[in-house]
Design a protein around this motif. Structure first.
Motif, PDB file in Angstrom:
ATOM      1  N   GLY B 255     -15.070  -0.418 -87.341  1.00 50.38           N
ATOM      2  CA  GLY B 255     -14.001  -0.879 -86.463  1.00 50.38           C
ATOM      3  C   GLY B 255     -13.847  -0.005 -85.231  1.00 50.38           C
ATOM      4  N   ALA B 256     -14.228   1.260 -85.373  1.00 50.95           N
ATOM      5  CA  ALA B 256     -13.923   2.213 -84.301  1.00 50.95           C
ATOM      6  C   ALA B 256     -14.786   2.019 -83.059  1.00 50.95           C
ATOM      7  CB  ALA B 256     -14.055   3.648 -84.822  1.00 50.95           C
ATOM      8  N   LYS B 257     -15.776   1.102 -83.117  1.00 49.28           N
ATOM      9  CA  LYS B 257     -16.509   0.749 -81.898  1.00 49.28           C
ATOM     10  C   LYS B 257     -16.280  -0.717 -81.540  1.00 49.28           C
ATOM     11  CE  LYS B 257     -20.153   4.212 -82.309  1.00 49.28           C
ATOM     12  NZ  LYS B 257     -21.046   4.428 -83.453  1.00 49.28           N
ATOM     13  N   PHE B 258     -15.264  -1.289 -82.129  1.00 53.65           N
ATOM     14  CA  PHE B 258     -14.953  -2.698 -81.914  1.00 53.65           C
ATOM     15  C   PHE B 258     -14.845  -3.002 -80.421  1.00 53.65           C
ATOM     16  CE2 PHE B 258     -11.331  -5.861 -81.863  1.00 53.65           C
ATOM     17  CZ  PHE B 258     -12.069  -6.936 -82.290  1.00 53.65           C
ATOM     18  N   TRP B 259     -14.064  -2.204 -79.757  1.00 54.24           N
ATOM     19  CA  TRP B 259     -13.784  -2.467 -78.341  1.00 54.24           C
ATOM     20  C   TRP B 259     -13.520  -1.129 -77.674  1.00 54.24           C
ATOM     21  CZ3 TRP B 259     -14.615  -5.795 -74.709  1.00 54.24           C
ATOM     22  CH2 TRP B 259     -13.758  -5.955 -73.602  1.00 54.24           C
ATOM     23  N   GLU B 260     -14.350  -0.135 -78.049  1.00 59.15           N
ATOM     24  CA  GLU B 260     -14.197   1.166 -77.388  1.00 59.15           C
ATOM     25  C   GLU B 260     -14.800   0.995 -76.011  1.00 59.15           C
ATOM     26  OE1 GLU B 260     -13.607   4.499 -75.773  1.00 59.15           O
ATOM     27  OE2 GLU B 260     -15.717   4.083 -76.030  1.00 59.15           O
ATOM     28  N   VAL B 261     -13.946   0.760 -75.047  1.00 57.81           N
ATOM     29  CA  VAL B 261     -14.369   0.254 -73.741  1.00 57.81           C
ATOM     30  C   VAL B 261     -14.325   1.344 -72.684  1.00 57.81           C
ATOM     31  CG1 VAL B 261     -12.042  -0.570 -73.240  1.00 57.81           C
ATOM     32  CG2 VAL B 261     -13.974  -1.683 -72.139  1.00 57.81           C
ATOM     33  N   LYS B 262     -13.627   2.417 -73.005  1.00 56.93           N
ATOM     34  CA  LYS B 262     -13.426   3.461 -71.985  1.00 56.93           C
ATOM     35  C   LYS B 262     -14.738   4.182 -71.654  1.00 56.93           C
ATOM     36  CE  LYS B 262     -10.753   6.993 -72.921  1.00 56.93           C
ATOM     37  NZ  LYS B 262      -9.482   7.474 -73.503  1.00 56.93           N
ATOM     38  N   THR B 263     -15.572   4.374 -72.683  1.00 53.04           N
ATOM     39  CA  THR B 263     -16.839   5.067 -72.448  1.00 53.04           C
ATOM     40  C   THR B 263     -17.701   4.283 -71.464  1.00 53.04           C
ATOM     41  OG1 THR B 263     -16.746   6.094 -74.611  1.00 53.04           O
ATOM     42  CG2 THR B 263     -18.920   5.923 -73.603  1.00 53.04           C
ATOM     43  N   ALA B 264     -17.785   2.975 -71.662  1.00 51.70           N
ATOM     44  CA  ALA B 264     -18.559   2.135 -70.736  1.00 51.70           C
ATOM     45  C   ALA B 264     -17.911   2.115 -69.359  1.00 51.70           C
ATOM     46  CB  ALA B 264     -18.669   0.715 -71.297  1.00 51.70           C
ATOM     47  N   ALA B 265     -16.582   2.105 -69.332  1.00 54.83           N
ATOM     48  CA  ALA B 265     -15.881   2.072 -68.042  1.00 54.83           C
ATOM     49  C   ALA B 265     -16.156   3.349 -67.256  1.00 54.83           C
ATOM     50  CB  ALA B 265     -14.379   1.893 -68.264  1.00 54.83           C
ATOM     51  N   ILE B 266     -16.122   4.495 -67.952  1.00 53.13           N
ATOM     52  CA  ILE B 266     -16.356   5.771 -67.260  1.00 53.13           C
ATOM     53  C   ILE B 266     -17.806   5.852 -66.782  1.00 53.13           C
ATOM     54  CG2 ILE B 266     -16.532   8.265 -67.638  1.00 53.13           C
ATOM     55  CD1 ILE B 266     -13.937   8.011 -69.329  1.00 53.13           C
ATOM     56  N   ALA B 267     -18.736   5.448 -67.642  1.00 54.53           N
ATOM     57  CA  ALA B 267     -20.143   5.472 -67.234  1.00 54.53           C
ATOM     58  C   ALA B 267     -20.353   4.557 -66.023  1.00 54.53           C
ATOM     59  CB  ALA B 267     -21.037   5.061 -68.403  1.00 54.53           C
ATOM     60  N   GLY B 268     -19.787   3.371 -66.081  1.00 53.96           N
ATOM     61  CA  GLY B 268     -19.935   2.417 -64.978  1.00 53.96           C
ATOM     62  C   GLY B 268     -19.317   2.949 -63.692  1.00 53.96           C
ATOM     63  N   MET B 269     -18.122   3.516 -63.828  1.00 50.45           N
ATOM     64  CA  MET B 269     -17.433   4.068 -62.663  1.00 50.45           C
ATOM     65  C   MET B 269     -18.261   5.191 -62.038  1.00 50.45           C
ATOM     66  SD  MET B 269     -15.136   6.909 -61.942  1.00 50.45           S
ATOM     67  CE  MET B 269     -14.441   7.399 -63.482  1.00 50.45           C
ATOM     68  N   MET B 270     -18.796   6.074 -62.888  1.00 48.50           N
ATOM     69  CA  MET B 270     -19.558   7.214 -62.363  1.00 48.50           C
ATOM     70  C   MET B 270     -20.884   6.750 -61.735  1.00 48.50           C
ATOM     71  SD  MET B 270     -17.564   9.741 -62.675  1.00 48.50           S
ATOM     72  CE  MET B 270     -18.411  11.319 -62.541  1.00 48.50           C
ATOM     73  N   SER B 271     -21.451   5.673 -62.259  1.00 44.44           N
ATOM     74  CA  SER B 271     -22.667   5.153 -61.648  1.00 44.44           C
ATOM     75  C   SER B 271     -22.368   4.574 -60.268  1.00 44.44           C
ATOM     76  CB  SER B 271     -23.303   4.089 -62.556  1.00 44.44           C
ATOM     77  OG  SER B 271     -24.487   3.589 -61.969  1.00 44.44           O
ATOM     78  N   LYS B 272     -21.239   3.889 -60.167  1.00 43.20           N
ATOM     79  CA  LYS B 272     -20.830   3.348 -58.855  1.00 43.20           C
ATOM     80  C   LYS B 272     -20.602   4.463 -57.854  1.00 43.20           C
ATOM     81  CE  LYS B 272     -18.258  -0.855 -58.147  1.00 43.20           C
ATOM     82  NZ  LYS B 272     -16.963  -1.537 -58.219  1.00 43.20           N
ATOM     83  N   VAL B 273     -19.967   5.545 -58.326  1.00 46.44           N
ATOM     84  CA  VAL B 273     -19.630   6.646 -57.425  1.00 46.44           C
ATOM     85  C   VAL B 273     -20.886   7.392 -56.985  1.00 46.44           C
ATOM     86  CG1 VAL B 273     -18.494   8.916 -57.329  1.00 46.44           C
ATOM     87  CG2 VAL B 273     -17.280   6.943 -58.284  1.00 46.44           C
TER      88      VAL B 273
END
Lengths: 301, 802
Positions: B255-273
């Protein structure tokens, strides 16, 4: 969980390691098995600038029984000897079975294949098994520095949480664990919340019985103070007794008296104090049974 | 009501304990876990985590970090807020408790990210993170539920105006009448401590933002919930059709990776930056302190009303749930409890008052049971209390109240439907496998020797296959009925080989590939070991929801069945042409079509596929080349809550059942609990692969054991997390676990393919009840607070002696 930068040095022998410590000063730490130090570095709780690796130092990788001058034959453990080697050694089972039992409780088998007995003693975790067992059986620490070696009695070695009387320029080259005479028995008990978690409390005890009377005893507690705690008050009660239930109960009570253990998520100080008494009682009962059995069998168990 | 299915009497692959399709790659270290995945020119991210439980961020000095060689970017929360929108939040009034990928203005728990560093290596990133200087102005921490509710309590989110993002009193049925009729009411106060799923590999993501096309590609071992990925696209400010998620196996999610979305959001944000590919791999400290997936943290005031003869009538539940600093899934955890609020018992009514509070802890997410495991525990605690009060045997009070096999489909007072069940059958099987009566005799003998030996039994539900309709009950206006579908594509190549494409991030420690291969084997007559299972990127994807709420196996079975039917429909046309027979005269048999009554006149699927791929122009005009089909399997049975929420509708209708018996011995001097025996019998309908179901039961039971005896995220009174690593957060190992005796009963669901019900969360939904009952029985006093650590159990023993 990555370590800060450090420089790695490998010492081929004890003297080279001491020379490196002398040269590098307080920024250097000895690396043996690394099972305590490396996690601390990865958690950035320790950040030595230099590691001096002694794990392949040829003159430190040994385990044997010394021929003592006064008839006693201590177990001699070099600083590069792994816990698993010591745990499984017939020498250990003969001279210091309490050490084997303590090691068996310390970490998982893969950890013990890398971790060293001397490293655990030098690390001086007050909750660790090996220091408690070492102090209970008694012996000495052989400290190496550039200038040579000195011998520190086990009871003088630990002086605080993760702290020993070792000088910055010294490393522990080996430890000697005293042999107890025939008619001795040991007990080692620890309580941990899970099978593999840090101990809440530890009791390590040895007694020697002659003609049904205790004439030598040692009680050490772990996890309840800033160092492994030697409990002479408990020993005094046992001396001259029959090591029966009453004497053991009184000794256990004395061992726990006055303790002010720390609290953490595994248990409060008050719980640790209770456990010190329970574990001392159980360790002494084991020791008495083994000593009695040893006496009846006419030899050491 | 959905159509009642006729289940086939004989099955070739479903029901067989075949070896898992996944095992060879995982056992060989070729599982393609996310931390093994890297791309050229990739940066790695480390997070600067808050050291304060509650504080205003006065300033952040990033200059020393930026000056460190190898550092590409240091992004503070304020800077991140310029390039990202808030995180997806399913809760009520998300604008009043805004959640961002990095904290802005203030921090709300120890470990919350305040800045992200991207560097040439993770080690350099961590070195730089240490050089980021954050000046905090501490605010008073709010840690316990009562602190949060206190008059004048410091506010976690000022915009909310209180620390209560949700409170509602639900009444299902005539609670007061039932209490008036009752002879006996027992009440208690119970606490469930906060534990969580602990994967071997933490959450990680590799994001690559392409400045040219505007595509954001994210490889990630989380985000099973692909139907909702558009919300992540919103956070990252990319068009929803320019986000492409590629799944990697989670290894363990629970369950703990059900919707752990922050890690992807941070990676995506840092790639954009940075304009470069970026990996963000949580380390253990990130995962425990900042993983957004802590489990339930509840205090219950609860009562149970019954007649003198043990007939249970009604229950009143008042629960406060300490959600931590944010509330991403709203109170869905209580929806899960309400789906099976009365357990397997014929209770007529229930009152459920739920207050969610916000505090300075990490927020809750999903953990095996999604909150329903807590409801089970509370109900079973109360049933045991009632048995004690009435001096009834704990087995008999349960037997007396069971919903009977002929009462299904059975609607419970909250509105959910239980499709089918045979609870007495499971109970009898459990008692026999556990040697319950033998243990009772041995217990008497051991007690005579002064040993504290206890036996505990529980009989619990496992609801399965959520539809997200359960989310809607906390909004005042009903939203549409949600399906939460699952999709698959089956492709038969020219050689007749089968490839199955999955569209969710399905591999999280379960056996999705084995399941799909067994279903494809069943439907198409192929050997499951020869089915190739692949995962599509979400951008080319069909609707999919992935695992969660014990739904995947059932939902994908329907998808495979539907896709296979489409393939067979086309194959039948081709076969009819080749056999010069009428399509209506063909029957599907042993992996091919044969003319009914002339079994030698047949075409195997492989022959048909070859024709379909190579000889289109030899076939009738309406047949185009190839042999593949997709199917979107929608939720078979879900309905809306009614407007006044006296009925929450049907949203978890396939309901399994289990009974566990724990035999424990408690050390009277230390309070430590040891297992003497443990038995678990489960009924999740038809077992697709009994061995893998057994594995789920064992793993879930051991996790339940952990939550019961020692696992807890501990925050002290000042809001400091005292369990930041596995040195302090204790996990059960094999050495702490009993050797489980596992049994299965199969009561097929009438509404699902083959009659399958979910089983993935089962063990953890039962073990706490059985173990606590066993401790009670051993010690003679009730466990009211989990985890029941040795110290707490010893305190109970000493209190009982006083």
């Amino acid at each position: 969980m990555k370590s800060p930068p450090f420089e790695y040095k490998r010492a081929e022998g004890a003297e080279e390691a001491a020379a490196l410590l002398n040269e590098l000063g307080s920024d250097a730490r000895i690396l043996a098995g690394g099972q305590s130090l490396l996690p601390l570095m990865n958690l950035r709780l320790a950040s030595p600038a230099f590691l001096v690796d002694i794990s392949r130092a040829g003159d430190l990788k040994f385990l044997h029984i010394d021929n003592g001058s006064s008839g006693a034959s201590p177990l001699h453990v070099g600083a590069a000897a792994t816990q698993r080697d010591v745990e499984m050694s017939a020498h250990t089972l003969r001279v210091a079975p309490i050490l084997a039992e303590a090691i068996a409780n310390a970490g998982q088998v893969p950890v013990r294949h890398r971790g060293t007995v001397v490293g655990s003693i030098a690390h001086a975790d007050p909750s660790a098994e090996v220091p408690a067992a070492f102090l209970a059986q008694g012996g000495s620490v052989i400290a190496q520095s550039l200038g040579g070696r000195r011998v520190i009695p086990s009871e003088d070695f630990f002086d605080g949480v993760f702290s020993t009387v070792l000088e910055e320029v010294e490393l522990v080259a080996s430890v000697r664990v005293d042999e107890w005479p025939e008619g001795s028995g040991h007990g080692f008990r620890e309580l941990s919340v899970t099978a593999e978690s840090w101990p809440v409390a530890i009791a390590a005890a040895l007694i020697h019985i002659t003609d049904g009377e205790v004439d030598r005893a040692s009680v050490v507690l772990g996890g309840v103070g800033s160092t492994p705690l030697w409990r002479p008050e408990a020993e005094a009660i046992l001396m001259g007794s029959d090591a029966g239930a009453e004497a053991i109960e009184a000794a256990a009570e004395a061992a726990a008296a006055g303790l002010e253990p720390p609290s953490d998520t595994f248990g409060s100080g008050a719980y640790r104090k209770k456990m010190a008494r329970v574990l001392t009682r159980r360790a002494l009962a084991d020791a008495a049974e083994r000593a009695g059995a040893a006496e009846r069998a006419g030899g050491k168990q | 009501m959905p159509t009642v299915r006729e289940h086939p009497e004989t099955l070739n692959w479903v029901g067989k304990s075949i070896r898992r399709i996944e095992d060879p790659k995982f056992l060989r270290g070729r599982g393609n876990y996310i931390d093994d995945y890297s791309v050229p020119n990739m940066l790695e991210v480390a997070i600067v985590r808050s050291t304060e439980p509650h504080a205003r961020i006065v300033s952040i000095d990033t200059s020393a970090a930026e000056a460190l060689p190898g550092v590409a970017a240091v992004v503070t929360g304020a800077a991140a807020a310029e390039v990202t929108d808030p995180m997806p939040d399913f809760g009520p009034s998300p604008d009043k408790h805004v959640w961002r990928c990095l904290a802005v203005d203030k921090v709300r728990y120890v470990g919350e990210g305040v800045a992200a560093v991207a560097a040439e290596s993770r080690a350099i990133a961590e070195d730089a993170a240490d050089l980021v200087h954050v000046e905090y102005e501490p605010l008073p921490p709010v840690v316990d539920w009562h602190d949060a509710l206190a008059e004048g309590a410091p506010l976690i989110h000022e915009a909310l105006g209180s620390n209560v993002p949700f409170h509602r009193s639900f009444v299902f049925g005539d609670v007061e009448d039932d209490y008036a009729e009752a002879d006996v009411v027992v009440s208690d106060v119970l606490y469930w401590g906060r534990s969580g799923g602990q994967p071997l590999e933490t959450v990680g993501a590799v994001a690559d933002y392409d400045l040219g096309s505007g595509m954001m590609t994210i490889h990630v071992n989380s985000l099973t919930f692909t139907s909702f990925l558009f919300m992540l696209a919103g956070t990252l400010k990319v068009p929803s059709n320019k986000l492409d998620m590629h799944p990697h196996p989670a290894g363990g999610s629970f369950g703990a990776k059900f919707w752990e979305v922050k890690t992807a959001a941070i990676a995506g944000m840092m790639s954009k930056v940075t304009g470069r590919p970026v990996k963000f791999m949580q380390d253990r400290l990130d995962n425990i302190a900042n993983g957004d997936h802590h489990g339930s943290d509840r205090r219950y005031e609860v009562s149970l009303a019954a007649l003198r003869d043990g007939t249970m009538l009604s229950m009143k539940v008042k629960v406060v749930d300490n959600y931590g600093a944010y509330i991403q899934f709203g109170v869905g955890h209580h929806g899960n409890s309400l789906a099976q609020a009365v357990g397997p018992y014929r209770m007529r009514s229930i009152a459920y008052d739920v207050t969610a509070v916000l505090t300075n802890k990490c927020q809750q997410g999903a953990y095996r049971g999604f909150g329903s495991e807590v409801g089970n525990w509370v109900l079973e605690r109360m049933v045991d209390l009632m048995a004690t009060e009435l001096d009834m045997d704990p087995v008999e009070i349960r037997r007396k109240n069971f919903i009977q096999p002929d009462q299904f489909p059975y609607f419970i007072p909250t509105g959910n439907c239980y499709d089918s069940g045979n609870y007495e059958g499971v109970l009898d099987k459990t008692l026999e496998l556990a040697d319950y009566h033998g243990w009772r005799r041995r217990q008497a003998e051991m007690r005579a020797e002064g040993r504290l030996v206890g036996i505990g039994i529980c009989t619990c539900q496992e609801r399965s296959v959520f539809s997200a309709t359960e989310f809607w009950f906390w909004f005042d206006q009903p939203v549409g009925v949600t399906s939460s579908p699952e999709s698959v594509t089956l492709d038969i190549d020219a050689m007749g080989a089968v490839t199955a494409t999955l569209y969710s991030n399905a591999s999280w420690g379960n056996s999705p590939e084995t399941m799909v291969a067994q279903f494809a084997g069943e439907e198409l007559g192929v050997d499951p070991s020869e089915v190739n299972v692949v995962y599509a990127g979400s951008n080319q994807g069909l609707p999919a929801t992935g695992p969660g709420g014990s739904r995947f196996t059932i939902m994908v079975s329907g998808a495979v069945e539907g896709a296979a039917n489409r393939i067979k429909a086309k194959a039948a046309k081709i076969a009819a042409h080749l056999l010069e027979a009428n399509e209506d005269d063909l029957e599907w048999i042993d992996g091919g079509f044969a003319v009914r009554g002339s079994p030698d006149r047949r075409k195997d699927l492989g022959e048909i596929a070859l024709q379909a791929h190579l000889f289109k122009h030899s076939l009738p005009d309406e047949i185009d080349s190839g042999l593949e089909a997709s199917f979107v399997h929608d939720h078979p049975y879900t309905t809306l809550p009614n407007a006044d929420r006296t009925d929450l509708g049907v949203f978890y209708p396939f309901v399994g059942h289990a009974s566990h018996v724990a035999v424990v011995e408690v050390d009277p001097d230390t309070g430590k609990v040891e297992f003497l025996d443990y038995t678990a019998v489960h009924d999740c309908g038809t077992c697709v692969n009994p061995r893998s179901v057994g594995g789920q039961v064992i793993g879930g039971t051991v996790q339940g054991l952990g939550s019961t005896l020692f696992e807890e995220f501990v925050y002290d009174g000042d809001g400091v997390l005292k369990t930041p690593s596995f040195a302090e957060y204790l996990l059960p190992s094999a050495l702490d676990s009993p050797a489980l005796k596992v049994g299965h009963q199969e009561t097929p669901s009438p509404y699902t393919p083959y009659g399958i019900k979910g089983g993935g969360e089962a063990g953890r939904m039962m073990a706490p009840s059985a173990i606590c009952a066993a401790i009670d029985d051993a010690v003679g006093i009730r466990v009211r607070r989990l985890p029941a650590t040795p110290e707490r159990v010893l305190d109970m023993i000493e209190a009982a002696e006083d």
